[in-house]
Each structure stands twice: as C-alpha cells, then as structure tokens.
Design a protein around this motif. Structure first.
Motif, PDB file in Angstrom:
ATOM      1  N   THR A  44       0.820  -1.216   0.000  1.00  0.00           N
ATOM      2  CA  THR A  44       0.000   0.000   0.000  1.00  0.00           C
ATOM      3  C   THR A  44       0.853   1.264   0.000  1.00  0.00           C
ATOM      4  N   ARG A  45       2.176   1.099  -0.268  1.00  0.00           N
ATOM      5  CA  ARG A  45       3.129   2.215  -0.396  1.00  0.00           C
ATOM      6  C   ARG A  45       3.261   3.032   0.882  1.00  0.00           C
ATOM      7  N   ARG A  46       3.023   2.396   2.002  1.00  0.00           N
ATOM      8  CA  ARG A  46       3.266   3.049   3.296  1.00  0.00           C
ATOM      9  C   ARG A  46       4.646   2.606   3.770  1.00  0.00           C
ATOM     10  N   LEU A  47       5.662   3.127   3.097  1.00  0.00           N
ATOM     11  CA  LEU A  47       7.024   2.637   3.288  1.00  0.00           C
ATOM     12  C   LEU A  47       7.592   2.917   4.680  1.00  0.00           C
ATOM     13  N   PRO A  48       7.432   4.108   5.243  1.00  0.00           N
ATOM     14  CA  PRO A  48       7.974   4.313   6.600  1.00  0.00           C
ATOM     15  C   PRO A  48       7.386   3.349   7.626  1.00  0.00           C
ATOM     16  N   GLU A  49       6.057   3.073   7.551  1.00  0.00           N
ATOM     17  CA  GLU A  49       5.453   2.139   8.484  1.00  0.00           C
ATOM     18  C   GLU A  49       5.963   0.719   8.246  1.00  0.00           C
ATOM     19  N   ALA A  50       6.200   0.367   6.977  1.00  0.00           N
ATOM     20  CA  ALA A  50       6.737  -0.966   6.683  1.00  0.00           C
ATOM     21  C   ALA A  50       8.129  -1.136   7.273  1.00  0.00           C
ATOM     22  N   LEU A  51       8.943  -0.083   7.207  1.00  0.00           N
ATOM     23  CA  LEU A  51      10.291  -0.160   7.774  1.00  0.00           C
ATOM     24  C   LEU A  51      10.240  -0.312   9.296  1.00  0.00           C
ATOM     25  N   SER A  52       9.409   0.479   9.924  1.00  0.00           N
ATOM     26  CA  SER A  52       9.322   0.390  11.385  1.00  0.00           C
ATOM     27  C   SER A  52       8.761  -0.952  11.844  1.00  0.00           C
ATOM     28  N   THR A  53       8.016  -1.637  10.989  1.00  0.00           N
ATOM     29  CA  THR A  53       7.466  -2.948  11.346  1.00  0.00           C
ATOM     30  C   THR A  53       8.491  -4.055  11.180  1.00  0.00           C
ATOM     31  N   ILE A  54       9.314  -3.984  10.127  1.00  0.00           N
ATOM     32  CA  ILE A  54      10.272  -5.058   9.855  1.00  0.00           C
ATOM     33  C   ILE A  54      11.566  -4.905  10.643  1.00  0.00           C
ATOM     34  N   GLU A  55      11.910  -3.680  11.027  1.00  0.00           N
ATOM     35  CA  GLU A  55      13.199  -3.452  11.689  1.00  0.00           C
ATOM     36  C   GLU A  55      13.382  -4.256  12.984  1.00  0.00           C
ATOM     37  N   PRO A  56      12.378  -4.395  13.871  1.00  0.00           N
ATOM     38  CA  PRO A  56      12.609  -5.133  15.119  1.00  0.00           C
ATOM     39  C   PRO A  56      13.025  -6.586  14.927  1.00  0.00           C
ATOM     40  N   ILE A  57      12.665  -7.215  13.819  1.00  0.00           N
ATOM     41  CA  ILE A  57      13.011  -8.633  13.665  1.00  0.00           C
ATOM     42  C   ILE A  57      14.309  -8.828  12.882  1.00  0.00           C
ATOM     43  N   ILE A  58      14.890  -7.750  12.334  1.00  0.00           N
ATOM     44  CA  ILE A  58      16.168  -7.891  11.620  1.00  0.00           C
ATOM     45  C   ILE A  58      17.288  -7.141  12.332  1.00  0.00           C
ATOM     46  N   THR A  59      16.985  -6.601  13.518  1.00  0.00           N
ATOM     47  CA  THR A  59      17.968  -5.831  14.284  1.00  0.00           C
ATOM     48  C   THR A  59      18.210  -6.521  15.629  1.00  0.00           C
ATOM     49  N   PRO A  60      19.466  -6.643  16.054  1.00  0.00           N
ATOM     50  CA  PRO A  60      19.733  -7.260  17.368  1.00  0.00           C
ATOM     51  C   PRO A  60      19.073  -6.472  18.484  1.00  0.00           C
ATOM     52  N   PRO A  61      18.757  -7.119  19.606  1.00  0.00           N
ATOM     53  CA  PRO A  61      18.172  -6.410  20.750  1.00  0.00           C
ATOM     54  C   PRO A  61      19.104  -5.283  21.209  1.00  0.00           C
ATOM     55  N   PRO A  62      18.559  -4.158  21.664  1.00  0.00           N
ATOM     56  CA  PRO A  62      19.411  -3.016  22.057  1.00  0.00           C
ATOM     57  C   PRO A  62      20.417  -3.375  23.131  1.00  0.00           C
ATOM     58  N   SER A  63      20.048  -4.229  24.091  1.00  0.00           N
ATOM     59  CA  SER A  63      20.960  -4.551  25.187  1.00  0.00           C
ATOM     60  C   SER A  63      22.139  -5.379  24.721  1.00  0.00           C
TER      61      SER A  63
END
Length: 432
Positions: A44-63
């Motif tokens: 649906t071309r909502r690219l910023p929301e798509a990025l914020s949704t996928i980032e938590p599962i491809i980024t290591p935990p902050p700690s």
C-alpha cells in the motif's frame, strides 16, 4: 537417591526443552506476523510504516547490540530472524532487500519527504556502498558468510549490481561466499554449543546443490558473478577461466556461459565503438560551430569597423561643406545698398537684340555638333572619312575646270531667275 536425582534432573531438562520450544514457536509466530504486516504496508506504499514494522526482527536487541556477540543456545545476541526457519529467513531478508531497492528508486525529493533527509540517505548508502551485505551476515547469520541462504545472496548481489557504482565489493563478497559454501569449516568450541545452528547447517554443505532448487540458485549466483559482476570490473579473462574450471557447471552449461560471455564482450565493444564515433562527431560538430562562430564574429567585427569609418567620414564631411557654404554665402551676399547700386547700372545696360543672339547661339551649336559628329565618325568609321576626302578631292578637281564652272554658274543663274519670276507672280496675284 541417585535415581531420584537423575529423574529430577531429566524432568528439569524436559521442562526446559519444552519451555525453549514454546518460546521458539512464539518467536517464530511473531516474526511471521511482523513480516506479513510489513509486506501489506509495503504493497500500500506506506514505506515508513513498513520499515518500522520489519526493523525489530532484523535488528539485534538493544541490550546486546554493542556486546561481544557469541553463540548461545537461542542466538539471543543476534537479530530474531537469525533463529527463524530457513523459509522465514529467506522471506524476511528478501523483503527487506526489495524494500531498500524501492527506497532508492523513490528519488531524493520523494525519499527525503517520506523518511527525512538523514534516514533516507542512510538507507540509500547501504545499497550504494554495499554495507547492507555486512548487516545481513552479521545480524541474520551470526557473522558466518557461508551460512547465508543462497536466495538471499542472489538478492544481495542483484541489489549491489543495480545501485552500487563499483562492483569490487560485490565481487569480493561473492567470492567469499562461493569459497565458504564450497569448503565449509566448523569451529567446534563455539558451533557445537548451538543446537539451533547445527539444525540449519547441513543445508549449506555439498556446494549448495543438494536439491534441484539449490542447484538452480547456485547457477543463478554463478551467472551473476561471471556474466555481470566480473565484466563490470573488466575481468573478462578471469570470468572465462572461472567458467571453464567450475565444478558445478557441466559441459553444456559451460559452453552456454562462455557463449553468453563472448556476446556480452562483443556488445560492450560495439557500444564503446559507437560511443567513440558519437563523441568524435560531437567534437567535429563543436569544432565546426566554433569555426562558424569565429567567422561570424570576424565578419561582424569588420562590418562594425566599416560602419564606424563611414560614420566618422560622414561626421567630418558635413562640417567642411557647411563651412565652405557659409564662407561662400558670406562672400556672395552683398548688402542692401550695394545690391541697389548694382541694380541701377544693370538696368541702364542695353541688352543685345534677341534675334542676333539666337542666330549666333544656333550657329555655334551647329558647329559644335558638326565637330563632335565628325570626330565620332572618324573614330567609329575611318572608311567614311576616306570616302568624304575622295568626294572633296573630286569636287575640287571638277571646279578646277573652267567650262564646268561656267556651266554651274549658268545653271544657278537660270534657277535663281525662275525663283524671282515665281515670287513676282505670287505678289501680283495677292494684290489682285
């Protein structure tokens, strides 16, 4: 008592295994759910929301992000997608790489409007400098280059091939992957501690060609490497040698690859030749336009010089004529008293008879015309002059004889008498 202890220890391990399995299933469910949501937002071309949704599962935990990463049983030091199933890993990373490609294709204006200037530049930089490959290996595959799924390698190589100005990093990464996947190594001290790692390790062995699907993916990687990346780096000879020495390609595929490589090289040489001719034509056209412009400039300069000269002459000439005219006018215009004095003597002077003046002017004009005509005739027709001289000579000889002179005089006298008698008779008739 020992039996009771062993039974309790076994029960504890069983509970821990069940808890770990339950936690793993829950995490896999969360990863799949995040992937589906991000894909829907992307469509649906909502690219910023798509990025914020996928980032938590491809980024290591902050700690754990800045800690010295090491393997443990649940791979908690790495991105959650690292512990997912092979199919889920391929889907998540393929989606993320497709997302990055779309972000780059947005362009600067629309991309900065959607993500902000700094965020958009950071995302584009991942594709152009190739750092996204390092991110995928480090966070999604525990830093092991050879463990990256082949489909993800294809997407990574294609992304860099499309957007990276230099293909050196792409070539280096592909060579590292091909070498690591063809010759897998094991670090017993660390790898044996991870049961989840060992569960997904066998799929990467045996040159990555365990199944027809693996073989096709491997062939796709070889195609990208030998027919796209190496030619972009002008490694034509090395690409030909690599194809000939490959253990994955059979003779038929080797021949097809070599033929395709030869066609690509010929096409590139023809393109370079056309571009060279085009540049030469453009250079010749620029030189011709420069010469024409120089000729026009010189012509305009000459015309301008001539115009200035004419203007200068025109400015000088009227001043001289006016001065002469004024001086002459000053000399020729007398005063009123002198004009009156001059007019009185002129009135007293007797004018010549008009008849005499006209006769004299006519005689002078006739003489002048005779002289001019004679000169012209002499110049234009010398034979006519010669005939005239002969006539005059004959006339003079004729009048030299006395009898002829007497005869002419008698004829003239008789003719004149006839004229007088005719005039006298006319006068008498008029009186009557």
């Amino acid at each position: 008592m020992a039996t009771v202890y062993e039974s309790a220890l076994g029960s504890s391990r069983m509970l821990s295994s069940v808890s770990s399995l339950s936690s793993s299933r829950h995490q896999s469910s969360q990863i799949a759910k995040a992937y589906r949501q991000a894909a829907q937002l992307f469509l649906t071309r909502r690219l910023p929301e798509a990025l914020s949704t996928i980032e938590p599962i491809i980024t290591p935990p902050p700690s754990q992000e800045d800690a010295n990463a090491s393997y443990n049983e649940d791979l908690s030091a790495f991105a959650p997608v690292a512990s997912a199933s092979r199919g889920t890993r391929v889907k998540v990373w393929s989606f993320y790489l497709t997302f990055l490609n779309s972000v780059v294709e947005l362009g600067a204006e629309e991309g900065k409007h959607a993500f902000g200037s700094s965020s958009w530049k950071a995302l584009v930089s991942k594709c152009r400098d190739g750092s996204v490959w390092e991110d995928v290996v480090r966070d999604g595959y525990a830093g092991v280059e050879g463990d990256v799924d082949a489909e993800v390698v294809v997407n990574l190589a294609t992304l860099l091939l499309t957007h990276s100005p230099s293909q050196r990093l792409n070539q280096q990464r592909l060579e590292t992957y091909l070498s690591a996947s063809a010759n897998p190594t094991f670090d017993v001290s660390s790898h044996m501690q991870s049961s989840s790692y060992l569960q997904r390790r066998p799929s990467q062995q045996n040159n990555g060609t365990n199944t027809p699907r693996d073989l096709n993916t491997r062939l796709k990687i070889l195609e990208l490497y030998t027919l796209h990346v190496l030619p972009r780096n002008e490694e034509w000879d090395y690409a030909r040698e690599f194809i000939s020495m490959s253990e994955v390609l059979d003779d038929e595929r080797k021949e097809a690859f070599l033929l395709a490589l030869h066609s690509l090289k010929e096409e590139k040489e023809e393109t370079e030749s056309r571009e060279a001719k085009l540049r030469q034509q453009q250079q010749e056209q620029l030189e011709q336009r420069r010469k024409e412009s120089e000729a026009r400039r010189l012509e305009q300069s000459r015309a301008e010089d001539e115009r200035r000269k004419r203007e200068e002459e025109n400015r000088r000439q009227p001043r001289g004529s006016d001065e002469v005219f004024r001086k002459g006018q000053h000399r020729q215009v007398p005063s009123a008293s002198s004009r009156a004095a001059a007019r009185r003597p002129a009135e007293k002077a007797a004018s010549p008879p008009p008849g005499l003046y006209r006769r004299f002017a006519s005689a002078m004009g006739s003489m002048q015309a005779l002289v001019l005509n004679t000169a012209h005739s002499m110049t234009a027709n010398p034979m006519a002059l010669f005939r005239t001289l002969l006539f005059l000579l004959a006339f003079a000889l004729a009048f030299g004889r006395r009898d002829l002179r007497e005869r002419v005089k008698r004829i003239l006298r008789d003719g004149w008498d006839k004229v007088r008698r005719t005039v006298g008779m006319g006068v008498k008739v008029s009186y009557i």
